[in-house]
Design a protein around this motif. Sequence first.
Motif: not given
Length: 160
Positions: A76-80, A111-116, A135-136, A146-149
């Motif tokens: 969760k909350s991966m950010r730079t 993890l769940e992340t966006g598809t944009h 998948g979810p 949503s993209a799931f990895m």
Amino acid sequence: MVMRIELDDLTRPQVHALLEEHLAHMFELSPPEQVFALDLAKLRVPEISFWTVWDGEQLLGCGALKTLSATHGEIKSMRTPAKMRGNGAGRAVLVHIIATARQRGYQTLSLETGTHPAFEPAHRLYRSQGFQVSGPFGDYLVDPHSAFMQLRLEQADDPA
């Protein structure tokens, strides 16, 4: 640059500002009902460990690990910060989270992340560490935003 990773208590103003930047950006890129980024209150729960990456007093990034079960964790909350991208802090905290998940005996890291298209650098980072499209999981549902990895830890080589 000398990076240090700290288990964070979420009290510093720099961390608050980074999380506010993160949430604002997620709402720019995805419909509100598809934003799963966590605010401070939702990060301050026992099942989440939160780390920050620093160079002196400069915040370089953050990331969190949520325990879903005794064998399954979620990133969760991966950010730079936008102005600090490309310095390796995202990779460093991701490697740290993967190592922590292994130490805890997790078999799966999801993890769940966006598809944009703006999420593609994150997708590349995750793939570079062995994550594969999945998948979810948990309470997530299939959604075009949503993209799931997933990383199977019992089969993964240590990429660090």
